[in-house]
Motif scaffolding. Structure first.
Motif, PDB file in Angstrom:
ATOM      1  N   ASP A  31      77.399  11.100  20.209  1.00 21.28           N
ATOM      2  CA  ASP A  31      76.635  10.293  20.389  1.00 21.28           C
ATOM      3  C   ASP A  31      76.356   9.932  19.199  1.00 21.28           C
ATOM      4  O   ASP A  31      75.084  10.352  19.121  1.00 21.28           O
ATOM      5  N   PRO A  32      75.542   8.333  18.805  1.00 20.07           N
ATOM      6  CA  PRO A  32      74.896   8.121  17.488  1.00 20.07           C
ATOM      7  C   PRO A  32      73.954   8.040  17.490  1.00 20.07           C
ATOM      8  O   PRO A  32      73.152   8.455  17.143  1.00 20.07           O
ATOM      9  N   GLN A  33      73.243   8.492  19.113  1.00 25.90           N
ATOM     10  CA  GLN A  33      71.539   8.139  18.977  1.00 25.90           C
ATOM     11  C   GLN A  33      70.859   9.487  18.394  1.00 25.90           C
ATOM     12  O   GLN A  33      69.972   9.156  18.200  1.00 25.90           O
ATOM     13  N   ILE A  34      72.239  10.210  18.575  1.00 25.68           N
ATOM     14  CA  ILE A  34      71.494  11.789  18.114  1.00 25.68           C
ATOM     15  C   ILE A  34      70.854  11.993  16.622  1.00 25.68           C
ATOM     16  O   ILE A  34      70.858  12.649  15.799  1.00 25.68           O
ATOM     17  N   TRP A  35      71.956  11.094  16.056  1.00 23.64           N
ATOM     18  CA  TRP A  35      72.042  10.745  14.605  1.00 23.64           C
ATOM     19  C   TRP A  35      70.916  10.216  13.552  1.00 23.64           C
ATOM     20  O   TRP A  35      70.582  10.149  12.589  1.00 23.64           O
ATOM     21  N   GLU A  36      70.735   9.113  14.582  1.00 27.15           N
ATOM     22  CA  GLU A  36      69.858   7.404  13.999  1.00 27.15           C
ATOM     23  C   GLU A  36      69.067   7.986  13.006  1.00 27.15           C
ATOM     24  O   GLU A  36      69.282   6.700  11.986  1.00 27.15           O
ATOM     25  N   VAL A  37      68.340   9.426  12.466  1.00 26.37           N
ATOM     26  CA  VAL A  37      67.762   9.718  11.914  1.00 26.37           C
ATOM     27  C   VAL A  37      67.947   9.934  10.868  1.00 26.37           C
ATOM     28  O   VAL A  37      67.022  10.826  10.256  1.00 26.37           O
ATOM     29  N   HIS A  38      68.864  10.961  11.221  1.00 27.85           N
ATOM     30  CA  HIS A  38      69.201  11.374  10.379  1.00 27.85           C
ATOM     31  C   HIS A  38      69.997  11.438   9.219  1.00 27.85           C
ATOM     32  O   HIS A  38      70.459  10.137   9.123  1.00 27.85           O
ATOM     33  N   PRO A  39      69.555  12.113   8.205  1.00 26.24           N
ATOM     34  CA  PRO A  39      70.338  11.797   6.352  1.00 26.24           C
ATOM     35  C   PRO A  39      71.914  10.518   6.504  1.00 26.24           C
ATOM     36  O   PRO A  39      72.475  10.194   6.327  1.00 26.24           O
ATOM     37  N   ALA A  40      72.574  11.758   7.354  1.00 26.43           N
ATOM     38  CA  ALA A  40      73.525  12.196   7.861  1.00 26.43           C
ATOM     39  C   ALA A  40      74.208  11.282   9.047  1.00 26.43           C
ATOM     40  O   ALA A  40      74.694  11.752  10.517  1.00 26.43           O
ATOM     41  N   PHE A 118      63.403  37.818  12.008  1.00 28.29           N
ATOM     42  CA  PHE A 118      62.499  38.037  11.111  1.00 28.29           C
ATOM     43  C   PHE A 118      62.469  39.382  11.118  1.00 28.29           C
ATOM     44  O   PHE A 118      61.815  40.490  10.743  1.00 28.29           O
ATOM     45  N   ARG A 119      63.968  39.646  11.541  1.00 29.43           N
ATOM     46  CA  ARG A 119      63.918  41.522  11.878  1.00 29.43           C
ATOM     47  C   ARG A 119      64.696  41.376  10.832  1.00 29.43           C
ATOM     48  O   ARG A 119      64.488  42.622  10.264  1.00 29.43           O
ATOM     49  N   SER A 120      64.509  40.983   9.902  1.00 29.54           N
ATOM     50  CA  SER A 120      65.806  41.001   8.462  1.00 29.54           C
ATOM     51  C   SER A 120      64.598  40.239   7.144  1.00 29.54           C
ATOM     52  O   SER A 120      65.002  40.685   5.557  1.00 29.54           O
ATOM     53  N   VAL A 121      64.408  38.910   7.464  1.00 30.49           N
ATOM     54  CA  VAL A 121      63.807  38.158   6.629  1.00 30.49           C
ATOM     55  C   VAL A 121      61.905  37.972   6.720  1.00 30.49           C
ATOM     56  O   VAL A 121      61.555  38.002   8.046  1.00 30.49           O
ATOM     57  N   GLU A 122      61.704  37.809   6.383  1.00 27.68           N
ATOM     58  CA  GLU A 122      60.507  37.380   6.066  1.00 27.68           C
ATOM     59  C   GLU A 122      59.739  36.481   5.614  1.00 27.68           C
ATOM     60  O   GLU A 122      58.548  35.966   6.422  1.00 27.68           O
ATOM     61  N   ARG A 123      60.480  35.337   5.694  1.00 24.37           N
ATOM     62  CA  ARG A 123      60.019  33.580   5.751  1.00 24.37           C
ATOM     63  C   ARG A 123      61.821  32.992   6.430  1.00 24.37           C
ATOM     64  O   ARG A 123      62.447  33.390   5.873  1.00 24.37           O
ATOM     65  N   VAL A 124      61.388  32.068   7.445  1.00 22.11           N
ATOM     66  CA  VAL A 124      62.312  31.280   7.756  1.00 22.11           C
ATOM     67  C   VAL A 124      62.327  30.448   7.497  1.00 22.11           C
ATOM     68  O   VAL A 124      61.415  29.221   7.076  1.00 22.11           O
ATOM     69  N   ILE A 125      63.205  29.194   6.829  1.00 23.69           N
ATOM     70  CA  ILE A 125      62.847  27.464   5.859  1.00 23.69           C
ATOM     71  C   ILE A 125      63.628  26.564   7.108  1.00 23.69           C
ATOM     72  O   ILE A 125      65.038  27.151   7.226  1.00 23.69           O
ATOM     73  N   PHE A 126      63.247  25.682   6.715  1.00 27.15           N
ATOM     74  CA  PHE A 126      64.314  24.546   7.246  1.00 27.15           C
ATOM     75  C   PHE A 126      64.205  23.434   6.585  1.00 27.15           C
ATOM     76  O   PHE A 126      63.152  22.946   6.102  1.00 27.15           O
ATOM     77  N   LEU A 127      65.375  22.550   5.795  1.00 28.97           N
ATOM     78  CA  LEU A 127      65.378  21.282   5.214  1.00 28.97           C
ATOM     79  C   LEU A 127      65.499  21.035   5.976  1.00 28.97           C
ATOM     80  O   LEU A 127      66.836  20.534   6.464  1.00 28.97           O
ATOM     81  N   VAL A 128      64.446  19.668   5.693  1.00 28.64           N
ATOM     82  CA  VAL A 128      64.648  17.904   7.274  1.00 28.64           C
ATOM     83  C   VAL A 128      64.713  17.305   5.869  1.00 28.64           C
ATOM     84  O   VAL A 128      64.646  16.860   4.943  1.00 28.64           O
ATOM     85  N   GLY A 129      65.789  15.258   6.372  1.00 27.49           N
ATOM     86  CA  GLY A 129      65.626  14.698   5.261  1.00 27.49           C
ATOM     87  C   GLY A 129      63.939  14.082   5.452  1.00 27.49           C
ATOM     88  O   GLY A 129      63.494  14.210   7.006  1.00 27.49           O
ATOM     89  N   ASP A 130      63.907  14.313   4.865  1.00 26.77           N
ATOM     90  CA  ASP A 130      61.940  13.224   4.283  1.00 26.77           C
ATOM     91  C   ASP A 130      62.140  12.109   5.259  1.00 26.77           C
ATOM     92  O   ASP A 130      60.826  12.158   5.583  1.00 26.77           O
ATOM     93  N   THR A 131      62.536  11.418   5.838  1.00 24.36           N
ATOM     94  CA  THR A 131      62.932   9.968   6.397  1.00 24.36           C
ATOM     95  C   THR A 131      62.654  10.501   8.090  1.00 24.36           C
ATOM     96  O   THR A 131      62.841   9.946   8.705  1.00 24.36           O
ATOM     97  N   ASN A 132      63.193  12.127   8.173  1.00 18.41           N
ATOM     98  CA  ASN A 132      63.983  12.151   9.589  1.00 18.41           C
ATOM     99  C   ASN A 132      62.682  12.250  10.590  1.00 18.41           C
ATOM    100  O   ASN A 132      62.415  14.204  11.121  1.00 18.41           O
ATOM    101  N   VAL A 133      61.547  11.877  11.379  1.00 17.22           N
ATOM    102  CA  VAL A 133      60.539  12.044  11.599  1.00 17.22           C
ATOM    103  C   VAL A 133      60.726  12.313  13.201  1.00 17.22           C
ATOM    104  O   VAL A 133      59.697  13.557  13.001  1.00 17.22           O
ATOM    105  N   ARG A 134      61.611  12.414  13.722  1.00 24.25           N
ATOM    106  CA  ARG A 134      62.122  13.895  14.861  1.00 24.25           C
ATOM    107  C   ARG A 134      62.645  15.134  14.748  1.00 24.25           C
ATOM    108  O   ARG A 134      61.740  15.848  15.276  1.00 24.25           O
ATOM    109  N   SER A 135      62.710  15.353  13.436  1.00 27.58           N
ATOM    110  CA  SER A 135      63.065  16.792  12.945  1.00 27.58           C
ATOM    111  C   SER A 135      61.933  16.998  12.465  1.00 27.58           C
ATOM    112  O   SER A 135      61.712  18.290  12.981  1.00 27.58           O
ATOM    113  N   ARG A 136      61.656  16.398  11.539  1.00 25.11           N
ATOM    114  CA  ARG A 136      59.701  17.015  11.222  1.00 25.11           C
ATOM    115  C   ARG A 136      59.420  17.276  11.991  1.00 25.11           C
ATOM    116  O   ARG A 136      58.463  18.422  12.306  1.00 25.11           O
ATOM    117  N   ARG A 137      59.064  16.401  13.331  1.00 26.07           N
ATOM    118  CA  ARG A 137      57.865  16.535  14.371  1.00 26.07           C
ATOM    119  C   ARG A 137      58.284  18.023  14.949  1.00 26.07           C
ATOM    120  O   ARG A 137      57.831  18.595  15.794  1.00 26.07           O
TER     121      ARG A 137
END
Length: 171
Positions: A31-40, A118-137
Motif C-alpha cells: 500500500d503506497p500510502q503507508i510509505w508516503e511520508v517515510h524517507p523510503a 526494559f528487562r535488558s536495557v535502560e533506554r529505547v531509541i527510535f530513529l525517525v526521518g526528520d520530515t516523517n511527521v506521522r511517525s514522529r507524532r
C-alpha cells in the motif's frame, strides 16, 4: 536481550519473522500510502520491500504483528543494536496496515516491545526521518522525547536525516 521474543497483548501478537512471512507482509506493505511520508517512500514496490524484508530477517530482530481477533498479519517491527549506544536498543522499521492506524494497535505493539526491552536495557531509541511527521507524532504519543542526536544516511542515493527519540526505563 532476546530480540525475537513471542509477545502477546489484548489486540496484537508479536512473533519472530520467518522467510515464509514475505507474501503476507508484502500484501500489507504494498500500500503506497503507508510509505508516503517515510524517507523510503518507494518501499511499497516489491523489489524494494524484498531488500527491506531480507535485511529484517538477517538482522535477527524482526517481529511479525498479528491481529489476535482475525489471525491476520498486519505489519512488522524490529529490535536493533547497530545504531544504539551501550545500554540502549532501537525499535524501528515498524509498519502497520492502514486498517489498523489511529487506534490502539501501534500503542499496544510498542508497549509490548518496550516492556520486553526494559528487562535488558535502560533506554529505547527510535530513529525517525526528520520530515516523517506521522511517525514522529506516533513516537511522541507513546512517550518518546526528542534527543539532540541525529543519524545521517543515504536512501535511494539521497541524503536523509533521522532524528532520535528516546524512552527511558522508569526506576
Amino acid at each position: 536481550m532476546d530480540r525475537q521474543p513471542h509477545l502477546t497483548g489484548d489486540l496484537i501478537e508479536l512473533r519472530p519473522a520467518t522467510p515464509d512471512d514475505f507474501a503476507a507482509l508484502f500484501a500489507v506493505a504494498s500500500d503506497p500510502q503507508i510509505w508516503e511520508v517515510h524517507p523510503a517512500h518507494d518501499r511499497w514496490q516489491e523489489s524494494v520491500f524484498r531488500k527491506f524484508f531480507d535485511d529484517g530477517i538477517a538482522s535477527g530482530g524482526m517481529l511479525v504483528a498479528i491481529d489476535r481477533a482475525t489471525g491476520e498479519i498486519i505489519g512488522s517491527s524490529r529490535y536493533e543494536f547497530d545504531r544504539a549506544e551501550p545500554g540502549e536498543v532501537e525499535i524501528g522499521w515498524t509498519f502497520l496496515a492502514r486498517s489498523h492506524w489511529g487506534g490502539r494497535f501501534n500503542t499496544e505493539m510498542k508497549a509490548l516491545m518496550l516492556d520486553h526491552a526494559f528487562r535488558s536495557v535502560e533506554r529505547v531509541i527510535f530513529l525517525v526521518g526528520d520530515t516523517n511527521v506521522r511517525s514522529r507524532r506516533a513516537v511522541e504519543k507513546i512517550g518518546g522525547y526528542l534527543t539532540p542526536r541525529e543519524h545521517r544516511a543515504e536512501m535511494a542515493g539521497k541524503p536523509v536525516v533521522h532524528v532520535v527519540y528516546a524512552i527511558d526505563r522508569s526506576l
